[in-house]
Every structure is written in C-alpha cells, then in structure tokens.
Design a protein around this motif. Structure first.
Motif, PDB file in Angstrom:
ATOM      1  N   ARG A  90     142.311  69.371  45.730  1.00 11.60           N
ATOM      2  CA  ARG A  90     143.552  69.564  46.740  1.00 11.60           C
ATOM      3  C   ARG A  90     141.883  70.613  46.837  1.00 11.60           C
ATOM      4  N   LEU A  91     142.093  71.829  46.773  1.00 14.96           N
ATOM      5  CA  LEU A  91     141.047  72.909  47.666  1.00 14.96           C
ATOM      6  C   LEU A  91     139.676  72.523  48.310  1.00 14.96           C
ATOM      7  N   LEU A  92     139.101  71.456  47.341  1.00 12.32           N
ATOM      8  CA  LEU A  92     137.976  70.969  48.314  1.00 12.32           C
ATOM      9  C   LEU A  92     138.109  70.042  48.962  1.00 12.32           C
ATOM     10  N   LEU A  93     138.947  69.435  49.051  1.00  7.05           N
ATOM     11  CA  LEU A  93     139.644  68.448  50.216  1.00  7.05           C
ATOM     12  C   LEU A  93     139.577  69.347  51.361  1.00  7.05           C
ATOM     13  N   GLN A  94     140.828  69.987  51.002  1.00  5.55           N
ATOM     14  CA  GLN A  94     140.527  71.131  52.099  1.00  5.55           C
ATOM     15  C   GLN A  94     139.190  71.882  52.667  1.00  5.55           C
ATOM     16  N   ALA A  95     138.099  72.135  51.919  1.00  6.38           N
ATOM     17  CA  ALA A  95     137.585  72.909  52.182  1.00  6.38           C
ATOM     18  C   ALA A  95     136.222  71.810  53.116  1.00  6.38           C
ATOM     19  N   ALA A  96     136.490  70.800  52.854  1.00  4.37           N
ATOM     20  CA  ALA A  96     135.450  69.510  53.372  1.00  4.37           C
ATOM     21  C   ALA A  96     136.634  68.915  54.714  1.00  4.37           C
ATOM     22  N   GLY A  97     137.602  68.806  54.621  1.00  4.35           N
ATOM     23  CA  GLY A  97     138.523  68.400  56.115  1.00  4.35           C
ATOM     24  C   GLY A  97     138.296  67.279  56.046  1.00  4.35           C
ATOM     25  N   LYS A  98     138.744  66.864  54.248  1.00  6.08           N
ATOM     26  CA  LYS A  98     138.779  64.678  54.252  1.00  6.08           C
ATOM     27  C   LYS A  98     140.078  65.178  53.820  1.00  6.08           C
ATOM     28  N   GLU A  99     140.513  63.647  53.744  1.00  5.29           N
ATOM     29  CA  GLU A  99     142.003  63.277  53.243  1.00  5.29           C
ATOM     30  C   GLU A  99     141.704  62.398  52.361  1.00  5.29           C
ATOM     31  N   LEU A 100     141.062  62.424  51.072  1.00  3.67           N
ATOM     32  CA  LEU A 100     140.857  61.321  50.820  1.00  3.67           C
ATOM     33  C   LEU A 100     142.168  61.515  49.171  1.00  3.67           C
ATOM     34  N   ILE A 129     130.587  67.274  40.746  1.00  2.81           N
ATOM     35  CA  ILE A 129     130.599  66.073  40.693  1.00  2.81           C
ATOM     36  C   ILE A 129     131.732  65.923  42.271  1.00  2.81           C
ATOM     37  N   PHE A 130     132.464  66.731  42.285  1.00  2.00           N
ATOM     38  CA  PHE A 130     133.537  66.481  43.589  1.00  2.00           C
ATOM     39  C   PHE A 130     132.926  66.532  44.319  1.00  2.00           C
ATOM     40  N   CYS A 131     132.319  67.908  44.818  1.00  2.00           N
ATOM     41  CA  CYS A 131     131.842  67.944  46.448  1.00  2.00           C
ATOM     42  C   CYS A 131     130.022  67.115  46.874  1.00  2.00           C
ATOM     43  N   ARG A 132     129.826  66.373  45.470  1.00  2.00           N
ATOM     44  CA  ARG A 132     128.903  64.882  46.257  1.00  2.00           C
ATOM     45  C   ARG A 132     129.551  63.510  46.741  1.00  2.00           C
ATOM     46  N   ARG A 133     130.323  63.490  45.681  1.00  2.00           N
ATOM     47  CA  ARG A 133     131.021  62.363  46.201  1.00  2.00           C
ATOM     48  C   ARG A 133     131.732  62.546  47.751  1.00  2.00           C
ATOM     49  N   LEU A 134     132.638  63.662  47.985  1.00  2.00           N
ATOM     50  CA  LEU A 134     132.653  64.347  49.077  1.00  2.00           C
ATOM     51  C   LEU A 134     132.158  63.670  50.822  1.00  2.00           C
ATOM     52  N   ARG A 135     130.765  64.117  49.984  1.00  2.03           N
ATOM     53  CA  ARG A 135     129.622  64.051  50.834  1.00  2.03           C
ATOM     54  C   ARG A 135     129.265  62.775  51.473  1.00  2.03           C
ATOM     55  N   ARG A 136     129.500  61.792  50.350  1.00  2.00           N
ATOM     56  CA  ARG A 136     129.586  60.609  50.003  1.00  2.00           C
ATOM     57  C   ARG A 136     130.612  59.405  50.971  1.00  2.00           C
ATOM     58  N   GLY A 137     131.587  60.400  51.468  1.00  3.41           N
ATOM     59  CA  GLY A 137     133.400  60.038  51.724  1.00  3.41           C
ATOM     60  C   GLY A 137     133.720  59.103  50.575  1.00  3.41           C
ATOM     61  N   GLU A 138     132.917  59.468  49.278  1.00  7.77           N
ATOM     62  CA  GLU A 138     134.004  58.831  48.189  1.00  7.77           C
ATOM     63  C   GLU A 138     135.361  59.731  47.711  1.00  7.77           C
ATOM     64  N   PRO A 139     136.189  58.851  47.149  1.00  7.67           N
ATOM     65  CA  PRO A 139     137.101  59.754  46.311  1.00  7.67           C
ATOM     66  C   PRO A 139     137.046  60.516  45.052  1.00  7.67           C
ATOM     67  N   PRO A 140     137.107  61.791  45.046  1.00 10.05           N
ATOM     68  CA  PRO A 140     136.959  62.301  43.867  1.00 10.05           C
ATOM     69  C   PRO A 140     138.296  61.660  42.883  1.00 10.05           C
ATOM     70  N   GLU A 141     137.450  61.725  41.498  1.00  2.55           N
ATOM     71  CA  GLU A 141     137.871  60.667  40.740  1.00  2.55           C
ATOM     72  C   GLU A 141     138.252  62.330  38.862  1.00  2.55           C
ATOM     73  N   ILE A 142     139.584  61.959  39.040  1.00  5.79           N
ATOM     74  CA  ILE A 142     139.880  62.756  37.914  1.00  5.79           C
ATOM     75  C   ILE A 142     140.238  62.654  36.358  1.00  5.79           C
ATOM     76  N   HIS A 143     139.817  62.621  36.097  1.00  7.34           N
ATOM     77  CA  HIS A 143     140.452  62.210  34.855  1.00  7.34           C
ATOM     78  C   HIS A 143     141.140  63.073  34.200  1.00  7.34           C
ATOM     79  N   GLY A 144     142.482  61.987  33.776  1.00  8.32           N
ATOM     80  CA  GLY A 144     143.447  62.480  33.398  1.00  8.32           C
ATOM     81  C   GLY A 144     144.970  62.701  34.023  1.00  8.32           C
ATOM     82  N   ASP A 145     145.623  63.713  33.836  1.00 15.98           N
ATOM     83  CA  ASP A 145     146.668  63.481  35.080  1.00 15.98           C
ATOM     84  C   ASP A 145     146.241  65.139  35.946  1.00 15.98           C
ATOM     85  N   GLY A 146     145.521  64.960  35.371  1.00 13.15           N
ATOM     86  CA  GLY A 146     144.874  66.630  36.770  1.00 13.15           C
ATOM     87  C   GLY A 146     145.607  68.011  36.287  1.00 13.15           C
ATOM     88  N   GLY A 147     146.249  67.745  34.612  1.00 13.02           N
ATOM     89  CA  GLY A 147     147.443  69.107  34.631  1.00 13.02           C
ATOM     90  C   GLY A 147     146.180  69.778  33.827  1.00 13.02           C
TER      91      GLY A 147
END
Length: 308
Positions: free
Chosen positions: A247-257, A187-205
């Motif tokens: 955070r790691l996926l954003l680094q892999a994608a080279g994106k700041e979202l 889900i994260f990869c698909r959104r990042l490929r479309r230039g969309e921010p990742p969605e996190i359910h809850g606080d991410g902890g």
C-alpha cells in the motif's frame, strides 16, 4: 585518518557503506569479486580489488592497504541458493570469513565489523526478537552466517581482534536487486515501474522489519569506534505487513493497481521484528528513516540509471 577495508563494497549495502565512510573522512579500500556487485557503484579514486575473499590473493590486499578496521559484507546472501548449494554457501560465508580474519590477523587489523543476518534466529519464539533469542536457523545460509560469528569471537579471544556483529533486519533501498532479504521492495518497485500490479505471496499478513540502507550504513560507521564485543540487531523495531508495504509503495508511486495474491511460499516465516534497543545504547545510533520516506526514495531511484 582511519583506514578501512570493505569486503563486498561494490554491492547494494556495501556501496552505501563506502559512500558514508568517505563522507565521514575515512580512507576506504574495497574488495569485491563483482559476482553481484557493480564497479560503477563506487566513486572514482577508491582503491578497488576485484578479488574473491576465498582466495590466497586476498592477503596481498591486506599487505598493501594495511587496514585498521575491516567491514566484512561480502557473502552468499541468498537463502534459497543455500538450500540448493549448501557447499558453495559455506565456502563463501565460512571459509571466506576465516580467510578475511586470517589475513586481518597477519596484517595487524584492530577491529572487524561483521554483517550477519536475522536469518540466524529462524522462526521467532517471541517478538520482538532480541540478541538473546535462541539461534535456530532454517537454512544453511542462516547457519553459515552464525558460524562466521563464532569464528570472529574465536579470533577475538585468541588474537585480540575486536569484533562487532551486526545482525541486519530486512534491508531495502536504492540500488537493491531482488535477491536479498529485503528483495520484496525491489520486486514491487520493478513491477510498478513497468505498470504491472505487485504480487503478494500468501494473504499479505506476514510481517517483516524493513530498514533503510542509509540507516544500516550509519550503524556500520558507528561500529568503527563503538560496540566492541557486541552482537547487535540493526533494525527499526517495527513490524510491517507485506500488505501495508504494498500500500505504501503504491502511494509512493502514485499508482492504483490491485495486488495479485499468489500461493504462499513454503518455509516463509510468518512474523519477524527485531529489537534494536541494544544497538541504540551501544552505538549511540537510531534509525532516521521512516518507511514511507525510505520507500519514496527507493522508488524514485528505480527510475534512474543504476537505481535498481
């Protein structure tokens, strides 16, 4: 040359298992009803049968292929669907498994490697979760996966079929869709490929044990000749928060979202990580991919045809 039949071999995990088996010189045949799998996931020349594991037609495949070992991956693997349609879940995961075992018994199968799930444990009483942890599934899916384990041990006792149960952590990798237990990566990869921010359910902890699909395939191959009679967690043994995964996926994608935080989903387990010490000893196996490497390969594959 060992003859292996892989059920669900055209799916996400199954296709990686088939490729790894072929590279090791194993003769492989595949059964898949293509409800979630894709024929194009398999290389040309692999014997393929588009058959549902719950049907009598499965017996003919065993008669023709005469496998020595069955790698049983075919399943209804979406926990939320098991809540809305538990009868379908049980038909595939329990009745389907019994059909596989019965066909294997009649065809003289020597060993069945069964892909179970961390879902059998439910909400962990302690961490890391080892194989002695109480079985307390929170969904019909977890219950049906455990019921299939029980049937496998029954067939081992009655008919001498060697069983190996692999309880998989959150598997991710190239070719994955968003439905499985590691689907958050897809889900994260698909959104990042479309230039969309990742969605996190809850606080991410909340934490999970994310294991790369190539490491799972390697564990399956090791299970062809090792681990008879064992129940084994296939995992990294490391907990990763969804926030750190993002955070790691954003680094892999080279994106700041900046991620978008949404309401927690009811019933989500807060923390989960599985001990893999028994698998390391029984299979002489250990995961090779760290999370940053696996995520880079997964994200790169999402930019390729058929990559996700």
């Amino acid at each position: 040359m060992m003859r292996v039949l892989v059920t669900g071999g055209a799916g996400f995990i199954g296709s990686h298992v088939v490729a790894t088996l072929l590279s090791s010189g194993t003769a492989v045949a595949v059964v898949d009803n293509l409800s979630t799998g894709c024929r194009e996931n398999l290389p040309p020349g692999v014997p393929f049968y588009q058959i549902d594991i719950t049907t009598p037609a499965l017996a003919e495949v065993f008669h023709v292929e005469r496998p020595e070992v069955v790698v049983h991956l075919a399943a209804q693997a979406v926990a939320p669907r098991s809540l809305t349609d538990p009868c379908f879940d049980a038909t595939v995961n329990i009745t389907g498994t019994v059909n596989v075992l019965e066909c294997g018994r009649k065809a003289g199968v020597r060993r069945v490697v069964y892909a179970s799930s961390a879902a059998v444990y439910g909400d962990p009483a302690y961490l890391p979760v080892d194989e002695n942890h109480p079985i307390r599934p929170l969904s019909p899916y977890g219950a049906s996966k455990y019921a299939a384990e029980v049937y496998l041990w029954t067939y081992q006792r009655l008919y001498g079929i060697e069983g190996v149960v692999l309880r998989l952590a959150n598997v991710y990798g190239p070719g994955q869709d968003s439905a499985g237990e590691g689907g958050v990566v897809a889900i994260f990869c698909r959104r990042l490929r479309r230039g969309e921010p990742p969605e996190i359910h809850g606080d991410g902890g909340q934490t999970r044990d994310f294991i790369y699909v190539a490491d799972v395939a390697a564990a399956v191959v090791a299970s062809l000749t090792r681990g008879a009679g064992e129940v084994l967690n296939i995992s990294t043994g490391r907990a990763t928060s969804v926030h750190d995964l993002c955070r790691l996926l954003l680094q892999a994608a080279g994106k700041e979202l900046a991620p978008v935080y949404k309401a927690s989903r009811p019933g989500d387990i807060r923390h989960s990580v599985l001990s893999n010490e028994r698998a390391k000893e029984a299979l002489l196996w250990a995961p090779r991919y760290d999370l940053p490497t696996g995520l880079r390969e997964t994200y790169a594959a999402f930019g390729a045809p058929g990559g996700g």
